[in-house]
Design a protein around this motif. Structure first.
Motif, PDB file in Angstrom:
ATOM      1  N   ARG A  47       0.864  -1.177   0.000  1.00 40.25           N
ATOM      2  CA  ARG A  47       0.000   0.000   0.000  1.00 40.25           C
ATOM      3  C   ARG A  47       0.896   1.222   0.000  1.00 40.25           C
ATOM      4  NH1 ARG A  47      -5.610  -1.484  -0.284  1.00 40.25           N
ATOM      5  NH2 ARG A  47      -5.068  -3.574  -0.916  1.00 40.25           N
ATOM      6  N   SER A  48       0.375   2.339  -0.467  1.00 39.26           N
ATOM      7  CA  SER A  48       1.165   3.555  -0.523  1.00 39.26           C
ATOM      8  C   SER A  48       0.252   4.742  -0.302  1.00 39.26           C
ATOM      9  CB  SER A  48       1.839   3.624  -1.910  1.00 39.26           C
ATOM     10  OG  SER A  48       2.499   4.836  -2.066  1.00 39.26           O
ATOM     11  N   VAL A  49       0.817   5.854   0.075  1.00 47.08           N
ATOM     12  CA  VAL A  49       0.038   7.080   0.207  1.00 47.08           C
ATOM     13  C   VAL A  49       0.644   8.107  -0.751  1.00 47.08           C
ATOM     14  CG1 VAL A  49      -0.734   8.920   1.746  1.00 47.08           C
ATOM     15  CG2 VAL A  49      -0.522   6.582   2.603  1.00 47.08           C
ATOM     16  N   VAL A  50      -0.201   8.673  -1.581  1.00 48.18           N
ATOM     17  CA  VAL A  50       0.269   9.587  -2.614  1.00 48.18           C
ATOM     18  C   VAL A  50      -0.433  10.928  -2.437  1.00 48.18           C
ATOM     19  CG1 VAL A  50       0.426   9.965  -5.105  1.00 48.18           C
ATOM     20  CG2 VAL A  50       0.601   7.645  -4.191  1.00 48.18           C
ATOM     21  N   GLY A  51       0.328  12.008  -2.526  1.00 49.77           N
ATOM     22  CA  GLY A  51      -0.254  13.345  -2.455  1.00 49.77           C
ATOM     23  C   GLY A  51      -0.704  13.790  -3.833  1.00 49.77           C
ATOM     24  N   VAL A  52      -1.972  14.200  -3.910  1.00 51.17           N
ATOM     25  CA  VAL A  52      -2.516  14.660  -5.185  1.00 51.17           C
ATOM     26  C   VAL A  52      -2.778  16.160  -5.090  1.00 51.17           C
ATOM     27  CG1 VAL A  52      -4.422  14.418  -6.837  1.00 51.17           C
ATOM     28  CG2 VAL A  52      -3.573  12.409  -5.599  1.00 51.17           C
ATOM     29  N   GLY A  53      -2.282  16.918  -6.046  1.00 47.41           N
ATOM     30  CA  GLY A  53      -2.502  18.361  -6.067  1.00 47.41           C
ATOM     31  C   GLY A  53      -1.574  19.100  -5.108  1.00 47.41           C
ATOM     32  N   GLY A  54      -1.593  20.423  -5.197  1.00 53.39           N
ATOM     33  CA  GLY A  54      -0.769  21.244  -4.305  1.00 53.39           C
ATOM     34  C   GLY A  54       0.716  20.994  -4.492  1.00 53.39           C
ATOM     35  N   THR A  55       1.475  21.339  -3.488  1.00 59.26           N
ATOM     36  CA  THR A  55       2.927  21.204  -3.586  1.00 59.26           C
ATOM     37  C   THR A  55       3.426  19.883  -3.015  1.00 59.26           C
ATOM     38  OG1 THR A  55       3.222  22.184  -1.403  1.00 59.26           O
ATOM     39  CG2 THR A  55       3.228  23.700  -3.284  1.00 59.26           C
ATOM     40  N   GLY A  56       2.572  19.212  -2.256  1.00 58.06           N
ATOM     41  CA  GLY A  56       3.004  17.987  -1.607  1.00 58.06           C
ATOM     42  C   GLY A  56       3.672  18.231  -0.265  1.00 58.06           C
ATOM     43  N   ALA A  57       3.813  19.492   0.103  1.00 59.71           N
ATOM     44  CA  ALA A  57       4.359  19.784   1.431  1.00 59.71           C
ATOM     45  C   ALA A  57       3.345  19.328   2.479  1.00 59.71           C
ATOM     46  CB  ALA A  57       4.618  21.283   1.564  1.00 59.71           C
ATOM     47  N   ASP A  58       3.858  18.889   3.636  1.00 60.01           N
ATOM     48  CA  ASP A  58       2.974  18.298   4.642  1.00 60.01           C
ATOM     49  C   ASP A  58       1.855  19.242   5.072  1.00 60.01           C
ATOM     50  OD1 ASP A  58       4.162  15.870   4.658  1.00 60.01           O
ATOM     51  OD2 ASP A  58       5.566  16.347   6.269  1.00 60.01           O
ATOM     52  N   ASN A  59       2.145  20.550   5.068  1.00 58.86           N
ATOM     53  CA  ASN A  59       1.148  21.498   5.574  1.00 58.86           C
ATOM     54  C   ASN A  59       0.360  22.198   4.463  1.00 58.86           C
ATOM     55  OD1 ASN A  59       3.158  22.998   4.508  1.00 58.86           O
ATOM     56  ND2 ASN A  59       3.620  24.195   6.361  1.00 58.86           N
ATOM     57  N   ASP A  60       0.500  21.686   3.206  1.00 59.98           N
ATOM     58  CA  ASP A  60      -0.230  22.339   2.118  1.00 59.98           C
ATOM     59  C   ASP A  60      -1.665  21.817   2.070  1.00 59.98           C
ATOM     60  OD1 ASP A  60      -1.317  23.350  -0.159  1.00 59.98           O
ATOM     61  OD2 ASP A  60       0.353  22.789  -1.469  1.00 59.98           O
ATOM     62  N   PRO A  61      -2.651  22.688   2.399  1.00 62.46           N
ATOM     63  CA  PRO A  61      -4.043  22.218   2.413  1.00 62.46           C
ATOM     64  C   PRO A  61      -4.534  21.813   1.019  1.00 62.46           C
ATOM     65  CG  PRO A  61      -3.962  24.597   2.704  1.00 62.46           C
ATOM     66  CD  PRO A  61      -2.540  24.123   2.720  1.00 62.46           C
ATOM     67  N   GLU A  62      -3.831  22.251  -0.031  1.00 63.28           N
ATOM     68  CA  GLU A  62      -4.244  21.897  -1.396  1.00 63.28           C
ATOM     69  C   GLU A  62      -3.934  20.439  -1.724  1.00 63.28           C
ATOM     70  OE1 GLU A  62      -5.798  24.079  -3.588  1.00 63.28           O
ATOM     71  OE2 GLU A  62      -5.922  25.263  -1.747  1.00 63.28           O
ATOM     72  N   THR A  63      -2.991  19.856  -0.989  1.00 68.70           N
ATOM     73  CA  THR A  63      -2.606  18.478  -1.282  1.00 68.70           C
ATOM     74  C   THR A  63      -3.523  17.515  -0.556  1.00 68.70           C
ATOM     75  OG1 THR A  63      -0.308  19.096  -1.592  1.00 68.70           O
ATOM     76  CG2 THR A  63      -0.742  16.772  -1.168  1.00 68.70           C
ATOM     77  N   LYS A  64      -4.116  16.618  -1.347  1.00 65.59           N
ATOM     78  CA  LYS A  64      -5.002  15.610  -0.778  1.00 65.59           C
ATOM     79  C   LYS A  64      -4.229  14.298  -0.733  1.00 65.59           C
ATOM     80  CE  LYS A  64      -9.445  13.505  -1.744  1.00 65.59           C
ATOM     81  NZ  LYS A  64     -10.122  12.938  -2.907  1.00 65.59           N
ATOM     82  N   TRP A  65      -4.185  13.675   0.442  1.00 61.17           N
ATOM     83  CA  TRP A  65      -3.441  12.419   0.576  1.00 61.17           C
ATOM     84  C   TRP A  65      -4.361  11.238   0.355  1.00 61.17           C
ATOM     85  CZ3 TRP A  65       1.648  12.714   0.452  1.00 61.17           C
ATOM     86  CH2 TRP A  65       2.216  13.972   0.738  1.00 61.17           C
ATOM     87  N   VAL A  66      -3.973  10.397  -0.581  1.00 58.92           N
ATOM     88  CA  VAL A  66      -4.833   9.294  -1.004  1.00 58.92           C
ATOM     89  C   VAL A  66      -4.102   7.966  -0.798  1.00 58.92           C
ATOM     90  CG1 VAL A  66      -6.090   8.323  -2.973  1.00 58.92           C
ATOM     91  CG2 VAL A  66      -5.846  10.799  -2.751  1.00 58.92           C
ATOM     92  N   GLU A  67      -4.796   7.006  -0.183  1.00 56.66           N
ATOM     93  CA  GLU A  67      -4.207   5.673  -0.027  1.00 56.66           C
ATOM     94  C   GLU A  67      -4.381   4.892  -1.322  1.00 56.66           C
ATOM     95  OE1 GLU A  67      -6.638   5.515   3.584  1.00 56.66           O
ATOM     96  OE2 GLU A  67      -5.050   4.176   4.333  1.00 56.66           O
ATOM     97  N   THR A  68      -3.321   4.278  -1.769  1.00 52.72           N
ATOM     98  CA  THR A  68      -3.394   3.528  -3.018  1.00 52.72           C
ATOM     99  C   THR A  68      -2.795   2.135  -2.840  1.00 52.72           C
ATOM    100  OG1 THR A  68      -1.243   4.267  -3.796  1.00 52.72           O
ATOM    101  CG2 THR A  68      -3.119   5.614  -4.416  1.00 52.72           C
ATOM    102  N   GLU A  69      -3.072   1.326  -3.824  1.00 54.81           N
ATOM    103  CA  GLU A  69      -2.607  -0.051  -3.853  1.00 54.81           C
ATOM    104  C   GLU A  69      -1.475  -0.126  -4.872  1.00 54.81           C
ATOM    105  OE1 GLU A  69      -4.941  -4.262  -4.676  1.00 54.81           O
ATOM    106  OE2 GLU A  69      -5.907  -2.357  -5.074  1.00 54.81           O
TER     107      GLU A  69
END
Ligand SMILES: Nc1nc2c(c(=O)[nH]1)N[C@H]1C(S)=C(S)[C@@H](COP(=O)(O)O)O[C@H]1N2
Ligand SMILES: [Mo]
Length: 376
Positions: free
Chosen positions: A256-278
């Protein structure tokens, strides 16, 4: 030790021009003919020693790749438990669950069925700079198309999921709602019936024209062209068809992996949505395996992998210069790894940074270091 999706490191590879090297004109010429030398990389992890693998892992030294297929005795090998030793004469592949006639197939019967050969390259999803990108190989696999086997036994109308069990198993701690269970886990992976009926998956018994060796899953393994290595279940003992999803450890919790979608990918960027993937099909990746010199000519060589979508290009960037197209080997095929070369003119003494980047015909581009900040 759950494996995470492969990150592509920026291949900071230094060229020390004091070394003597030679060019690589033809696949048929053995590696390091007299006078050939590989340029040393300056970024090899101190821990890396392909000559001293531990008992359960074999790393391919990618500097020695000398043709489209990895020699059987160098083929990388990864597994989670001890490698089972199986008697080929007594072996039976069981087809169970929602099939019309539950069947046991011997190795001889499998070999007598209509066979398929396929060039397939793949990497472990944990392949990275730590193993010098050597948890990857490419082989010529022979076996029976999975869908022919399934048609042979008849797929029940309720079947949705096809589960592949290896013979190998071992004790593992399973923590569930803070309670720890000691369970005996068997290596198992599943795919949808739809994926199983595609024309690629092979129930394979030979690699490079020889029976599989023990470490490669003797006598029979699954090969899923275009997928990360974990899908290629070794020591295959049972194919089970069911209606519900299979939730074994290696399917439902690991890979399993977690991928940031959108934004800058910085931990505190509210634009980045973290999605669990296979972890499933291979993402675009290219790797520089070596730089070799003939006379005054330097040749960069490497491999690229993806899900089988035709690759458009591999480009090389030297010291932040322009991206330059590498040449694909004529031996590449749809699911093989894609070997490439680039003739590097004007190499100068000193350290250099080489970066490669693969692009497919659908416009997917291998991420560069900045993009990878969004993958955790
Ligand atoms: N039965 C079984 N199959 C397995 C595994 C395993 O632990 N047990 N490991 C998987 C993983 S994680 C990888 S990367 C590939 C490696 O295939 P190879 O050893 O032939 O290179 O096997 C896969 N198949
Ligand atoms: Mo793996």
């Amino acid at each position: 030790m759950s494996e995470r999706i492969t990150r592509r490191e920026t291949l900071k590879r230094g060229l020390a021009a004091t070394s003597l090297l030679a060019l690589w004109p033809d696949w048929n010429i053995p590696a390091l003919a007299q006078g050939d030398t590989d340029v040393p990389f300056t970024d090899i992890p101190a821990s890396f020693n392909p000559k001293a693998p531990n008992a359960t892992t074999r790393i391919l030294d990618i500097r020695n790749i000398d043709g489209p297929f990895t020699p059987t005795d160098q083929y990388f090998a990864v597994q989670h438990f001890d490698r089972p030793e199986i008697d080929g004469a007594a072996y039976r592949l069981k087809l169970t669950g929602l099939v019309h006639k539950p069947t046991e197939i011997s190795l001889a019967e499998l070999r007598a069925m209509r066979s398929t050969e396929m060039a397939v390259g793949y990497e472990c999803s944990g392949n990275s700079a730590h193993s010098m990108q050597g948890l990857a190989s490419c082989g010529r696999f022979t076996g029976v198309l999975l869908r022919n086997l399934l048609k042979h036994v008849g797929v029940g109308s309720k079947a949705r999921e096809v589960v592949f069990f290896g013979t190998d198993h071992g004790a593992q701690e399973l923590v569930f709602r803070k309670q720890t269970f000691n369970v005996d886990q068997q290596y198992g992976r599943s795919i949808t019936l739809e994926n199983a009926m595609k024309p690629e998956p092979v129930v394979a018994y030979a690699l490079n024209g020889e029976p599989l060796r023990r470490e490669q899953g003797f006598p029979v393994r699954l090969i899923m062209p275009g997928w990360y290595g974990m899908a290629n279940v070794k020591w295959l003992t049972e194919i089970h068809l069911q209606e519900d999803r299979y939730l074994g450890n290696f399917q439902a919790r690991w890979y399993r992996s977690v991928v940031g979608v959108g934004g800058t990918g910085a931990d505190n960027d509210p634009e980045t949505k973290w999605v669990e993937t296979e972890v499933t099909r291979m993402h675009l990746k290219s790797v520089i395996a070596r730089v070799r010199k003939t006379g005054g000519a330097y040749q960069i060589f490497g491999y690229a992998l993806n899900d089988g979508t035709p690759m458009k290009s591999v480009e090389i960037q030297i010291d932040n210069g322009p991206w330059q197209k590498a040449t694909f080997a004529s031996t590449n095929s749809k699911y093989s790894w894609k070997l490439f070369t680039y003739e590097w003119d004007g190499a100068t003494p000193g350290e250099h940074t080489l970066v490669s980047r693969a692009t497919d015909v659908e416009g997917n581009v291998q991420p560069v270091a900045a993009d990878l900040a969004r993958k955790k």
